[in-house]
Design a protein around this motif. Structure first.
Motif, PDB file in Angstrom:
ATOM      1  N   ASN A   1       0.819  -1.205   0.000  1.00 38.82           N
ATOM      2  CA  ASN A   1       0.000   0.000   0.000  1.00 38.82           C
ATOM      3  C   ASN A   1       0.857   1.261   0.000  1.00 38.82           C
ATOM      4  O   ASN A   1       0.578   2.214  -0.733  1.00 38.82           O
ATOM      5  CB  ASN A   1      -0.922  -0.016   1.221  1.00 38.82           C
ATOM      6  N   VAL A   2       1.911   1.278   0.814  1.00 37.44           N
ATOM      7  CA  VAL A   2       2.726   2.492   0.900  1.00 37.44           C
ATOM      8  C   VAL A   2       3.496   2.721  -0.395  1.00 37.44           C
ATOM      9  O   VAL A   2       3.681   3.872  -0.828  1.00 37.44           O
ATOM     10  CB  VAL A   2       3.671   2.426   2.117  1.00 37.44           C
ATOM     11  N   LEU A   3       3.940   1.659  -1.062  1.00 37.97           N
ATOM     12  CA  LEU A   3       4.635   1.820  -2.337  1.00 37.97           C
ATOM     13  C   LEU A   3       3.698   2.375  -3.406  1.00 37.97           C
ATOM     14  O   LEU A   3       4.081   3.263  -4.188  1.00 37.97           O
ATOM     15  CB  LEU A   3       5.212   0.485  -2.797  1.00 37.97           C
ATOM     16  N   VAL A   4       2.476   1.871  -3.455  1.00 42.73           N
ATOM     17  CA  VAL A   4       1.504   2.364  -4.436  1.00 42.73           C
ATOM     18  C   VAL A   4       1.225   3.849  -4.212  1.00 42.73           C
ATOM     19  O   VAL A   4       1.247   4.655  -5.151  1.00 42.73           O
ATOM     20  CB  VAL A   4       0.201   1.551  -4.358  1.00 42.73           C
ATOM     21  N   LEU A   5       0.976   4.229  -2.961  1.00 36.75           N
ATOM     22  CA  LEU A   5       0.660   5.626  -2.663  1.00 36.75           C
ATOM     23  C   LEU A   5       1.851   6.541  -2.925  1.00 36.75           C
ATOM     24  O   LEU A   5       1.688   7.647  -3.460  1.00 36.75           O
ATOM     25  CB  LEU A   5       0.198   5.760  -1.205  1.00 36.75           C
ATOM     26  N   ASP A   6       3.044   6.094  -2.561  1.00 38.24           N
ATOM     27  CA  ASP A   6       4.224   6.940  -2.738  1.00 38.24           C
ATOM     28  C   ASP A   6       4.608   7.074  -4.209  1.00 38.24           C
ATOM     29  O   ASP A   6       5.202   8.080  -4.609  1.00 38.24           O
ATOM     30  CB  ASP A   6       5.408   6.377  -1.943  1.00 38.24           C
ATOM     31  N   ARG A   7       4.287   6.089  -5.013  1.00 41.28           N
ATOM     32  CA  ARG A   7       4.504   6.238  -6.453  1.00 41.28           C
ATOM     33  C   ARG A   7       3.560   7.272  -7.040  1.00 41.28           C
ATOM     34  O   ARG A   7       3.938   8.065  -7.898  1.00 41.28           O
ATOM     35  CB  ARG A   7       4.287   4.900  -7.163  1.00 41.28           C
ATOM     36  N   GLU A   8       2.318   7.286  -6.560  1.00 33.35           N
ATOM     37  CA  GLU A   8       1.316   8.151  -7.163  1.00 33.35           C
ATOM     38  C   GLU A   8       1.401   9.597  -6.685  1.00 33.35           C
ATOM     39  O   GLU A   8       0.988  10.504  -7.404  1.00 33.35           O
ATOM     40  CB  GLU A   8      -0.080   7.577  -6.899  1.00 33.35           C
ATOM     41  N   ASP A   9       1.910   9.824  -5.454  1.00 34.81           N
ATOM     42  CA  ASP A   9       1.967  11.213  -4.976  1.00 34.81           C
ATOM     43  C   ASP A   9       3.338  11.867  -5.179  1.00 34.81           C
ATOM     44  O   ASP A   9       3.561  13.001  -4.770  1.00 34.81           O
ATOM     45  CB  ASP A   9       1.551  11.316  -3.501  1.00 34.81           C
ATOM     46  N   GLY A  10       4.275  11.138  -5.797  1.00 39.37           N
ATOM     47  CA  GLY A  10       5.574  11.720  -6.122  1.00 39.37           C
ATOM     48  C   GLY A  10       6.653  11.506  -5.081  1.00 39.37           C
ATOM     49  O   GLY A  10       7.800  11.927  -5.287  1.00 39.37           O
ATOM     50  N   THR A  11       6.347  10.858  -3.961  1.00 41.62           N
ATOM     51  CA  THR A  11       7.355  10.630  -2.924  1.00 41.62           C
ATOM     52  C   THR A  11       8.520   9.805  -3.458  1.00 41.62           C
ATOM     53  O   THR A  11       9.691  10.097  -3.203  1.00 41.62           O
ATOM     54  CB  THR A  11       6.722   9.911  -1.714  1.00 41.62           C
ATOM     55  N   LEU A  12       8.202   8.764  -4.214  1.00 41.51           N
ATOM     56  CA  LEU A  12       9.244   7.897  -4.762  1.00 41.51           C
ATOM     57  C   LEU A  12      10.109   8.655  -5.774  1.00 41.51           C
ATOM     58  O   LEU A  12      11.331   8.466  -5.830  1.00 41.51           O
ATOM     59  CB  LEU A  12       8.604   6.676  -5.415  1.00 41.51           C
TER      60      LEU A  12
ATOM     61  N   ALA B   1       4.001  -3.034  -8.993  1.00 37.81           N
ATOM     62  CA  ALA B   1       3.271  -3.336 -10.225  1.00 37.81           C
ATOM     63  C   ALA B   1       1.829  -2.832 -10.230  1.00 37.81           C
ATOM     64  O   ALA B   1       1.266  -2.616 -11.308  1.00 37.81           O
ATOM     65  CB  ALA B   1       3.270  -4.850 -10.453  1.00 37.81           C
ATOM     66  N   LEU B   2       1.234  -2.635  -9.058  1.00 35.96           N
ATOM     67  CA  LEU B   2      -0.188  -2.308  -8.985  1.00 35.96           C
ATOM     68  C   LEU B   2      -0.422  -0.821  -8.804  1.00 35.96           C
ATOM     69  O   LEU B   2       0.468  -0.083  -8.373  1.00 35.96           O
ATOM     70  CB  LEU B   2      -0.841  -3.076  -7.830  1.00 35.96           C
ATOM     71  N   ASP B   3      -1.648  -0.382  -9.100  1.00 31.96           N
ATOM     72  CA  ASP B   3      -2.064   0.972  -8.768  1.00 31.96           C
ATOM     73  C   ASP B   3      -3.058   0.912  -7.619  1.00 31.96           C
ATOM     74  O   ASP B   3      -3.351  -0.165  -7.086  1.00 31.96           O
ATOM     75  CB  ASP B   3      -2.669   1.687  -9.990  1.00 31.96           C
ATOM     76  N   THR B   4      -3.598   2.070  -7.221  1.00 34.47           N
ATOM     77  CA  THR B   4      -4.469   2.129  -6.045  1.00 34.47           C
ATOM     78  C   THR B   4      -5.682   1.229  -6.191  1.00 34.47           C
ATOM     79  O   THR B   4      -6.070   0.521  -5.255  1.00 34.47           O
ATOM     80  CB  THR B   4      -4.933   3.576  -5.803  1.00 34.47           C
TER      81      THR B   4
ATOM     82  N   GLU C   1      -3.548  11.357 -13.872  1.00 27.45           N
ATOM     83  CA  GLU C   1      -4.630  11.628 -14.818  1.00 27.45           C
ATOM     84  C   GLU C   1      -5.570  10.442 -14.928  1.00 27.45           C
ATOM     85  O   GLU C   1      -6.794  10.593 -14.973  1.00 27.45           O
ATOM     86  CB  GLU C   1      -4.032  11.947 -16.186  1.00 27.45           C
ATOM     87  N   LYS C   2      -4.992   9.245 -14.942  1.00 25.67           N
ATOM     88  CA  LYS C   2      -5.816   8.032 -15.004  1.00 25.67           C
ATOM     89  C   LYS C   2      -6.683   7.891 -13.765  1.00 25.67           C
ATOM     90  O   LYS C   2      -7.855   7.514 -13.842  1.00 25.67           O
ATOM     91  CB  LYS C   2      -4.914   6.810 -15.159  1.00 25.67           C
ATOM     92  N   ALA C   3      -6.105   8.203 -12.598  1.00 21.27           N
ATOM     93  CA  ALA C   3      -6.864   8.136 -11.343  1.00 21.27           C
ATOM     94  C   ALA C   3      -7.994   9.161 -11.341  1.00 21.27           C
ATOM     95  O   ALA C   3      -9.102   8.880 -10.868  1.00 21.27           O
ATOM     96  CB  ALA C   3      -5.931   8.373 -10.164  1.00 21.27           C
ATOM     97  N   MET C   4      -7.740  10.363 -11.873  1.00 16.84           N
ATOM     98  CA  MET C   4      -8.785  11.384 -11.934  1.00 16.84           C
ATOM     99  C   MET C   4      -9.921  10.963 -12.857  1.00 16.84           C
ATOM    100  O   MET C   4     -11.096  11.212 -12.567  1.00 16.84           O
ATOM    101  CB  MET C   4      -8.159  12.696 -12.414  1.00 16.84           C
ATOM    102  N   GLN C   5      -9.582  10.305 -13.957  1.00 18.11           N
ATOM    103  CA  GLN C   5     -10.611   9.838 -14.878  1.00 18.11           C
ATOM    104  C   GLN C   5     -11.500   8.796 -14.218  1.00 18.11           C
ATOM    105  O   GLN C   5     -12.709   8.779 -14.428  1.00 18.11           O
ATOM    106  CB  GLN C   5      -9.947   9.266 -16.138  1.00 18.11           C
ATOM    107  N   ARG C   6     -10.901   7.915 -13.405  1.00 15.82           N
ATOM    108  CA  ARG C   6     -11.712   6.908 -12.691  1.00 15.82           C
ATOM    109  C   ARG C   6     -12.622   7.573 -11.678  1.00 15.82           C
ATOM    110  O   ARG C   6     -13.746   7.154 -11.458  1.00 15.82           O
ATOM    111  CB  ARG C   6     -10.797   5.899 -11.989  1.00 15.82           C
TER     112      ARG C   6
END
Length: 280
Positions: A79-90, A165-168, A273-278
């Motif tokens: 979970n933390v890897l997915v979130l940190d990839r999406e918010d720019g932390t990584l 490999a996964l998204d939120t 952008e993909k997350a916003m579309q969902r």
């Protein structure tokens, strides 16, 4: 540079762990499910299972600990890897020399420390309100320690691989299959009560072996009669968890390196952008 990054990661992990255990929302998130489960088991403390002389609750507590190691060890890091990839932390960590080594070290330390703390706290509370579990003797303590350590080594790399490999959305959808695996792994009742084909599936994954290992450490020797083959099967437990750990430790660094190399501002923007579309 790697030694400096490792020290920085260790310090980061300790700080994150301290923050998690001094923050009320984080504490609630970590302990709400174990608390509810212990509450249900407390209500079942007078219901005995078969001829074991022990209550259903007493037999289930070690399985609860095994599920905490397997589920939280994997899902928390995922979970933390997915979130940190999406918010720019990584991406920000990648921009710092040695930042990725420090980042991953910190996350592993924080996740492992959190799981160990949860296991110890839940075990202590269960001993008080339910009873039945004990670490009587050096052998029991040793078994508890190696099952916990090997369980983390088997679970954390899986979380790292899936988190890369996964998204939120897909990470959330993964929760149901994981709960299904827990259900067929003999965590809350003997796996011998399940059909043979479900027993075979359950024994492929770490959950069953973590529950079995914890029961061997915490329950009286005579309760072994409810297990498959009336044996604690320490050799098989060591082998299965060891295989998962080795495969994970070999594959996780490769997957993480590839994931880190693909991280860029454009990739993060595309995910957002993909997350916003969902969402809309």
């Amino acid at each position: 540079m790697n030694a400096t990054a490792l020290r920085a990661g260790l310090a980061r992990g300790v700080i994150e762990l301290r923050q998690a255990y001094t923050n009320a929302p984080d504490l609630i998130g970590q302990f709400v499910t174990p608390a509810i489960t212990l509450g249900v088991l407390f209500l079942l403390r007078d219901k005995t299972y078969g001829e074991t002389g022990m209550s259903v609750a007493e037999l289930a507590v070690p399985g609860l600990l095994g599920s905490i190691i397997a589920f939280n060890g994997m899902y928390a890091l995922l979970n933390v890897l997915v979130l940190d990839r999406e918010d720019g932390t990584l991406l920000r960590a990648k921009a710092v020399p040695g930042g990725m080594v420090g980042y991953f070290t910190g996350k592993i330390v924080a996740t492992a420390g959190s799981v160990i703390a949860q296991v110890v706290i839940v075990l202590g509370v269960s001993m008080v309100i339910i009873g039945g579990s004990s670490l009587s003797g050096f052998g029991a303590v040793l078994t508890f320690v190696w099952v916990l350590a090997l369980g983390l080594l088997a679970s954390l790399p899986i979380g790292a691989i899936l988190g890369s490999a996964l998204d939120t959305r897909t990470a959330f959808l993964l929760t149901m299959p994981l709960m299904g695996l827990i259900a067929i792994s003999g965590i809350f009742y003997p796996i011998t009560a399940l059909p043979g084909w479900l027993q075979a599936i359950g024994q492929v994954f770490p959950m069953y072996w973590l529950g079995l290992g914890m029961r061997s450490a915490l329950l009286p020797a005579e309760t072994v009669v409810i297990e498959l083959g009336e044996s604690w099967r320490h050799g098989e437990t060591l082998a299965v968890l060891g295989v998962w750990a080795i495969v994970g430790l070999v594959c996780a660094p490769i997957v993480l390196r590839r994931m880190a190399s693909r991280e860029s501002g454009s990739a993060m923007a595309a995910r957002r952008e993909k997350a916003m579309q969902r969402a809309f």
